[in-house]
Design an enzyme around this catalytic site. Sequence first.
Site, PDB file in Angstrom:
ATOM      1  N   CYS A 275     -24.896 -63.603 -47.848  1.00  0.00           N
ATOM      2  CA  CYS A 275     -24.110 -63.921 -49.043  1.00  0.00           C
ATOM      3  C   CYS A 275     -24.183 -65.381 -49.502  1.00  0.00           C
ATOM      4  O   CYS A 275     -24.348 -65.630 -50.706  1.00  0.00           O
ATOM      5  CB  CYS A 275     -22.668 -63.437 -48.933  1.00  0.00           C
ATOM      6  SG  CYS A 275     -21.988 -63.345 -47.295  1.00  0.00           S
ATOM      7  N   ARG A 304     -27.722 -62.695 -35.434  1.00  0.00           N
ATOM      8  CA  ARG A 304     -26.375 -62.878 -34.908  1.00  0.00           C
ATOM      9  C   ARG A 304     -26.438 -62.920 -33.401  1.00  0.00           C
ATOM     10  O   ARG A 304     -27.134 -62.104 -32.790  1.00  0.00           O
ATOM     11  CB  ARG A 304     -25.460 -61.738 -35.356  1.00  0.00           C
ATOM     12  CG  ARG A 304     -25.317 -61.713 -36.855  1.00  0.00           C
ATOM     13  CD  ARG A 304     -24.351 -60.670 -37.322  1.00  0.00           C
ATOM     14  NE  ARG A 304     -24.369 -60.613 -38.783  1.00  0.00           N
ATOM     15  CZ  ARG A 304     -23.726 -59.709 -39.508  1.00  0.00           C
ATOM     16  NH1 ARG A 304     -22.996 -58.792 -38.909  1.00  0.00           N
ATOM     17  NH2 ARG A 304     -23.800 -59.728 -40.816  1.00  0.00           N
ATOM     18  N   GLN A 322     -30.619 -56.391 -43.233  1.00  0.00           N
ATOM     19  CA  GLN A 322     -29.619 -55.636 -43.971  1.00  0.00           C
ATOM     20  C   GLN A 322     -30.173 -55.267 -45.339  1.00  0.00           C
ATOM     21  O   GLN A 322     -30.880 -56.061 -45.954  1.00  0.00           O
ATOM     22  CB  GLN A 322     -28.371 -56.488 -44.184  1.00  0.00           C
ATOM     23  CG  GLN A 322     -27.675 -56.862 -42.900  1.00  0.00           C
ATOM     24  CD  GLN A 322     -26.432 -57.695 -43.169  1.00  0.00           C
ATOM     25  OE1 GLN A 322     -26.504 -58.706 -43.855  1.00  0.00           O
ATOM     26  NE2 GLN A 322     -25.311 -57.271 -42.630  1.00  0.00           N
ATOM     27  N   ASP A 324     -28.964 -55.504 -48.188  1.00  0.00           N
ATOM     28  CA  ASP A 324     -27.793 -56.185 -48.710  1.00  0.00           C
ATOM     29  C   ASP A 324     -27.837 -56.255 -50.231  1.00  0.00           C
ATOM     30  O   ASP A 324     -28.908 -56.299 -50.823  1.00  0.00           O
ATOM     31  CB  ASP A 324     -27.812 -57.615 -48.156  1.00  0.00           C
ATOM     32  CG  ASP A 324     -26.418 -58.157 -47.950  1.00  0.00           C
ATOM     33  OD1 ASP A 324     -25.453 -57.507 -48.386  1.00  0.00           O
ATOM     34  OD2 ASP A 324     -26.301 -59.237 -47.345  1.00  0.00           O
ATOM     35  N   HIS A 326     -25.248 -58.008 -53.573  1.00  0.00           N
ATOM     36  CA  HIS A 326     -23.992 -58.594 -54.032  1.00  0.00           C
ATOM     37  C   HIS A 326     -23.862 -58.322 -55.511  1.00  0.00           C
ATOM     38  O   HIS A 326     -24.799 -58.535 -56.275  1.00  0.00           O
ATOM     39  CB  HIS A 326     -23.967 -60.087 -53.724  1.00  0.00           C
ATOM     40  CG  HIS A 326     -23.994 -60.349 -52.254  1.00  0.00           C
ATOM     41  ND1 HIS A 326     -25.157 -60.601 -51.567  1.00  0.00           N
ATOM     42  CD2 HIS A 326     -23.006 -60.332 -51.334  1.00  0.00           C
ATOM     43  CE1 HIS A 326     -24.877 -60.745 -50.283  1.00  0.00           C
ATOM     44  NE2 HIS A 326     -23.592 -60.584 -50.103  1.00  0.00           N
ATOM     45  N   LYS A 406     -12.877 -53.816 -46.379  1.00  0.00           N
ATOM     46  CA  LYS A 406     -14.129 -53.097 -46.574  1.00  0.00           C
ATOM     47  C   LYS A 406     -13.955 -51.615 -46.338  1.00  0.00           C
ATOM     48  O   LYS A 406     -13.018 -51.195 -45.652  1.00  0.00           O
ATOM     49  CB  LYS A 406     -15.203 -53.642 -45.625  1.00  0.00           C
ATOM     50  CG  LYS A 406     -14.794 -53.589 -44.161  1.00  0.00           C
ATOM     51  CD  LYS A 406     -15.923 -54.039 -43.248  1.00  0.00           C
ATOM     52  CE  LYS A 406     -15.551 -53.881 -41.790  1.00  0.00           C
ATOM     53  NZ  LYS A 406     -16.646 -54.036 -40.868  1.00  0.00           N
ATOM     54  N   HIS A 452     -19.720 -57.138 -51.809  1.00  0.00           N
ATOM     55  CA  HIS A 452     -20.844 -57.143 -50.857  1.00  0.00           C
ATOM     56  C   HIS A 452     -21.056 -55.689 -50.474  1.00  0.00           C
ATOM     57  O   HIS A 452     -20.082 -54.986 -50.213  1.00  0.00           O
ATOM     58  CB  HIS A 452     -20.502 -57.884 -49.565  1.00  0.00           C
ATOM     59  CG  HIS A 452     -19.899 -59.241 -49.724  1.00  0.00           C
ATOM     60  ND1 HIS A 452     -20.487 -60.366 -49.209  1.00  0.00           N
ATOM     61  CD2 HIS A 452     -18.755 -59.669 -50.309  1.00  0.00           C
ATOM     62  CE1 HIS A 452     -19.731 -61.421 -49.463  1.00  0.00           C
ATOM     63  NE2 HIS A 452     -18.664 -61.028 -50.132  1.00  0.00           N
TER      64      HIS A 452
END
Length: 577
Positions: A275, A304, A322, A324, A326, A406, A452
């Site tokens: 993000c 991570r 991911q 991902d 946004h 979430k 997200h």
Amino acid sequence: MSDNIEKLRHSTSHIMADAVMKLYDNVKIGIGPAIDNGFYYDFDIEDKISEDDLPKIEEKMAEIIHKGHEFKKEVVSRKEALEIFKDQPCKKELINEFSEGEVISIYLSGDFVDLCRGPHIKKTSDVNVKAFKLLKVAGAYWKGEEKNKMLTRIYGTIFNTPKELRKYIHNYELAKKRDHRKLGKKLDLFSIQPRNAGAGLVFWHPAGAAVRREIEDFWLKEHRQKGYEFINIPHIAKSNLWKTSGHLDFYSENMFPKLELEEGREEYILKPMNCPGHILVYKNNLHSYREFPLRWAELGTVYRYEKTGVLHGLMRVRGFTQDDAHIFCRRSQMNEEIERVFKFTLNILKTFRFKDYKVFLSTRPHKYVGKVAQWDLAERALKKGLENIGLDYEIDPGEGVFYGPKVDIKIKDSLGRMWQCSTIQVDFNIPDKFDMDFVNKDGNKERPVMIHRAIFGSLERFFGILIEHYGGRFPLWLAPVQLKLIPISEEQFEYCDKLRAGLLKENIRVSVNNKDEKLSKKIWQAREMEIPYMAIVGERELESGKLSIRKISEGDIGSFTVDDFIQKLKKEITLKK
RNA sequence: GCUGGGAUAGCUCAGUAGGUAGAGCACAUGCAUGGUAAGCAUGAGGUCACGGGUUCAAAUCCCGUUCCCAGCUCCA
């Protein structure tokens, strides 16, 4: 689970606790509930119990069962309860947590007594000694809190009949064969090499990468159609970015150590999330409400630092990609965007034939940024979205991310463990932290809402789930090798190579088994690798120009001309059957 | 990270009264030229996870580390 079996399981956990107390000295007991597929009981015990000790405990349980003790309920006062459990610290703790006036009941069976709400079966001999089994020993924190003492947990299971028990164990063994770590090796899909590269870091082999590529292509097309644009960001960035985003304060325990360049120069950080990078792209321009909603997606790789004990094949790793995206939008667009994302997500999961998943709404955690009022607003928005499309969900209290609530979709692996895949998060806070804005109708600056979202979650985890979901037998569109050409003898090697070249041009993933083996063995090998189609090519096929086709699920399906067969494959691939 | 159990050939695994390693599959070579679920033989392949200790001698016993497995806690 029916009440009946739950009663039986709970009662059997009492019997196990009784047996353990009789076999070992100075046993303190925790709790022992019925769970999906069985029961457990937690013990605080000085002796070490290992799985080798389970038969001994089972024997003692059988003894207790044969005695036929009645389960007797008694309601007691708090004072009486504290006296009865004076040597049981865990029980005393629980008793003291009962609120004033709450009924405290105990259950007795023989000389075993437990603080318990019930209900139970009538007597211990109602348990069929041949229908229970102790399964495993593990550690578990008292009350599930890491700061508490670790107790010894024994898991067991029981059914009404021995037949059901055998069936359960049989199914469990079958499920273990679907384990993606096993199939990953057998089908040569991926590897993780702790010694050479590091724990939790995934190598995608050609076969696995072929599946991934197919998934990625599908993802890309779907997103393009839904009005997403794609961006790419660097994998490292200066630490001040992560200070601004709040990650350094709220997420540092999951981050790899900082990368230091020169003494005194600013450090860099390997991204644990995408993000902040996406926000920098946003902030590099002035934005108008007319552009909204902006939907920016990326297959973004993050790193991570996960504790060693939680790493698990592809399901939990330290580096993962991911899917991902946004979405930046106005508040007035938020609800519609959330709903769109839900529908999009469900649609994509459907393509992979997932039906058995659970939806959770995770609310504000203890460690959070921003204002409660905004959190509430975000939670309401997600809730409304779920309700509008009629999706059943459970609340997962306090499980939100530090910047927002979430909705997660969790999918079961072959052994019934749930893994979070899709996630949709509504965030009012990070836009605040980054002082993001856009120009509204009136020419004033306004703050965007940020959504997200990831549909697969991570490609690694999703792939792991997929392997188990299909048991290694991928549908044609995903199969690493879609067609195996099997020449019967060396005479057809050259012809097969030619066929292969032609099929590759048609975008069919095809390979030739040019080993010096008998036909039956080559068929066996292709089956072992779960290849959907085989084409047997012998003298007859070479002369006729036809292919003799075998489908893994059906066996010999007859002969086709090469062109007809290509059309058949293409049709099936398009339908993603 | 915690509790319990592990780590031997590319894979699956044998190898307990401590005496420098075995099988099957896979791989290579040769024989066999095979028509729809594993043909035969030969060969190559191992710092027995890593580091220390005990011992004349350690894959084997002890300690530590790393990693793996089952849970717990934590998460995509």
